[in-house]
Design a protein around this motif. Structure first.
Motif, short mmCIF file in Angstrom:
data_model
loop_
_atom_site.label_atom_id
_atom_site.label_comp_id
_atom_site.label_asym_id
_atom_site.label_seq_id
_atom_site.Cartn_x
_atom_site.Cartn_y
_atom_site.Cartn_z
N UNK A 89 0.84 -1.21 0.00
CA UNK A 89 0.00 0.00 0.00
C UNK A 89 0.87 1.26 0.00
N UNK A 90 1.96 1.20 0.75
CA UNK A 90 2.87 2.36 0.80
C UNK A 90 3.50 2.60 -0.57
N UNK A 91 3.96 1.50 -1.18
CA UNK A 91 4.58 1.63 -2.52
C UNK A 91 3.56 2.13 -3.54
N UNK A 92 2.31 1.75 -3.35
CA UNK A 92 1.26 2.13 -4.31
C UNK A 92 0.80 3.58 -4.13
N UNK A 93 0.59 4.02 -2.87
CA UNK A 93 0.00 5.34 -2.64
C UNK A 93 1.01 6.41 -2.31
N UNK A 94 2.21 6.03 -1.98
CA UNK A 94 3.31 6.96 -1.64
C UNK A 94 2.89 8.06 -0.67
N UNK A 95 2.39 7.71 0.50
CA UNK A 95 2.04 8.74 1.48
C UNK A 95 3.29 9.43 2.00
N UNK A 96 3.11 10.60 2.63
CA UNK A 96 4.26 11.31 3.18
C UNK A 96 4.73 10.59 4.44
#
Ligand code: AMP
Length: 480
Positions: A89-96
């Protein structure tokens, strides 16, 4: 025809159990929510590649995955754990970064079912992505520790270790390979040695004991930076008064761990199932899933085993809060519709009987429901706009005839419930006892009780929201 049964290793959670389950999730949500973590809900099903990155030398990936081809010929798997999904999910959405999330839900592993080991089991956990600071390791471990403390568990112990930097770990693995090659090992551990020398250290088999006790430990291989990181973690825990034992041969199952790893162990389950939960740093996993290089740390705690430990320690029992009222309607059942609706809208809990049963039968049900009051509507009450309020236990006051318009206020006062936070009742609710004299407040968070703001929608398979049968299917055949 014999009735269908659940599959091996899968269980129904009936209302008594699920209530405790939800309360546990509520405690967890309170603890991590107060530390700034937000909830993430990922799909139960992911591309097999997401989990393959956990490591091709772990049983979770090689032997226990529920994987299959879907109707569109995609190779997918039911999640065996959630860290990989969160990193995906992190790799997909790139949150700060820093990204601090928590989760709660089911995982699937095709393991041999036994006490504390199921094929569908639940975990609660956190992951933090984008922070390299050893003080975060302390925070994360302290959150899990606090969760167990709030549940009332006293016999949970914490063990910690460092697996070093990847290079340290690689040198250690080679040293283990050499050591075990020349040592006496059982057949199963010989096979494990081929795939993953670290996992030999997990063996509890008698034939392996000697070889494991003489094996080198990771401490001898730690770089200065890794040793310093570990020291910061240990002294941070010390500052918080959290007791942690260094277990030099703790390795933990999944391949992606680096530096800090930790495990919480219960005192009561068989040793093979005594890990209640654990976690560690996994600085390379987001990158392995196609994201930017990102440090990460987290833990997953088994809900099933934690509740078993609660049973064994006699803590965190079933929620005994009874219903506030059971409405007995002997004038046809229609009055009970109105009275229960008004009580519920006012924030009180109320149930009733159905099917036009006799007064005696309804009173029996009221008794069995555990409600603290019966609210009775008979012909006289109907005619005079009143109800009879009957306390169900002898020490909770006298039976009273109360005007319908006063019912909510009367019950709230008698139950010492503060309805300030609840929806306005349709029939007036006068002021009730203050918070200092034992009054309960409805609609506010209390530790150990799932509240609307913090409780977790159950993500067990089958309960997960999705388009109903009438939802348009926008998946074209050739895109499946
Ligand atoms: P792991 O993801 O393997 O590190 O597991 C973390 C925690 O999840 C364990 O300590 C257990 O409490 C729980 N767990 C893992 N596998 C199972 C299982 N098959 N059945 C029940 N709980 C499990």
């Amino acid at each position: 025809m014999p009735a269908f049964q659940t599959s091996p290793g899968m269980r129904d959670l009936l209302p008594e159990q699920s209530a405790r389950w939800r309360r546990l999730q509520g405690v967890f949500a309170d603890v991590v929510g107060a530390a700034g973590y937000g909830q993430i809900m990922t799909p139960l099903l992911e591309d097999i590649g997401v989990f393959a990155r956990i490591g091709d030398a772990t049983d979770v990936v090689t032997k226990e995955m529920y994987d299959f081809r879907d109707r569109g010929d995609r190779h997918v798997a039911l999640r065996p754990e959630m860290t990989a999904s969160v990193c995906r999910a992190y790799a997909q959405h790139r949150p700060t970064p820093p990204w601090k999330v928590w989760y709660s839900g089911s995982n699937f592993r095709y393991e041999k079912p036994q006490r504390g080991r199921f094929r569908q089991f639940d975990q609660v956990g956190v992951e933090v992505l984008g922070v390299d600071d050893a003080h975060l390791d302390v925070e994360v471990i302290a959150l899990a520790h606090e969760f167990y403390r709030r549940l009332g568990l006293r016999r949970v112990t914490l063990v910690v270790n460092s697996l070093g930097e990847p290079e340290d770990r690689a040198r250690y693995v080679e040293a283990l390979r050499t050591h075990f090659a020349g040592a006496q090992l059982g057949e199963q551990s010989r096979q494990t040695l081929e795939r993953n020398p670290l996992r030999v250290l997990d063996s509890k088999r008698d034939v392996d004991v000697e070889a494991i006790s003489t094996a080198p430990t990771i401490g001898e291989f730690l770089s200065d930076a890794a040793a310093e990181h570990f020291e910061t973690v240990r002294s941070g825990l010390d500052r918080l008064g959290i007791e942690a034992t260094v277990e030099a041969k703790l390795v933990r199952g999944l391949d992606y761990y680096r530096r800090t790893i930790f495990e919480f162990q219960g005192g009561t389950l068989d040793s093979a199932q005594n890990a209640l939960g654990g976690g560690g740093r996994y600085d390379g996993l987001v990158e392995a899933l196609g994201g930017p290089p990102t440090p990460g740390i987290g833990f997953a705690l088994g809900v099933d085993r934690t509740l078993l430990a609660c049973d064994d320690e006699g803590v965190f029992g079933p929620d005994e809060r009874p219903l506030d009222a059971f409405v007995v309607d002997v004038v046809g059942g229609g009055e009970a519709v109105e009275v229960t609706a008004a009580l519920r809208a006012a924030g009180l809990s109320a149930d009733r009987a159905y099917d036009g049963r006799s007064m005696k039968a309804q009173m029996k049900l009221a008794n069995r429901s555990g409600a603290s009051h019966a609210v009775i509507v008979g012909p006289d009450e109907l005619a005079s706009g009143t109800v009879v309020v009957k306390p169900m236990s002898r020490d909770s006051g006298e039976q009273r005839v109360v005007a319908r318009s006063e019912l909510v206020g009367h019950l709230a006062a008698s139950l010492r419930v503060d309805l300030a936070g609840a929806a306005s009742p349709s029939i007036g609710a006068p002021a009730v006892a203050g918070p200092d004299d034992g009054a309960r407040t409805r609609g506010t968070a209390t530790s150990g009780t799932a509240t609307p703001g913090t409780s977790t929608p159950d993500a067990r398979a089958g309960d997960t929201a999705g388009p109903g049968p009438s939802a348009p299917d926008d998946t074209k055949d050739d895109e499946r």
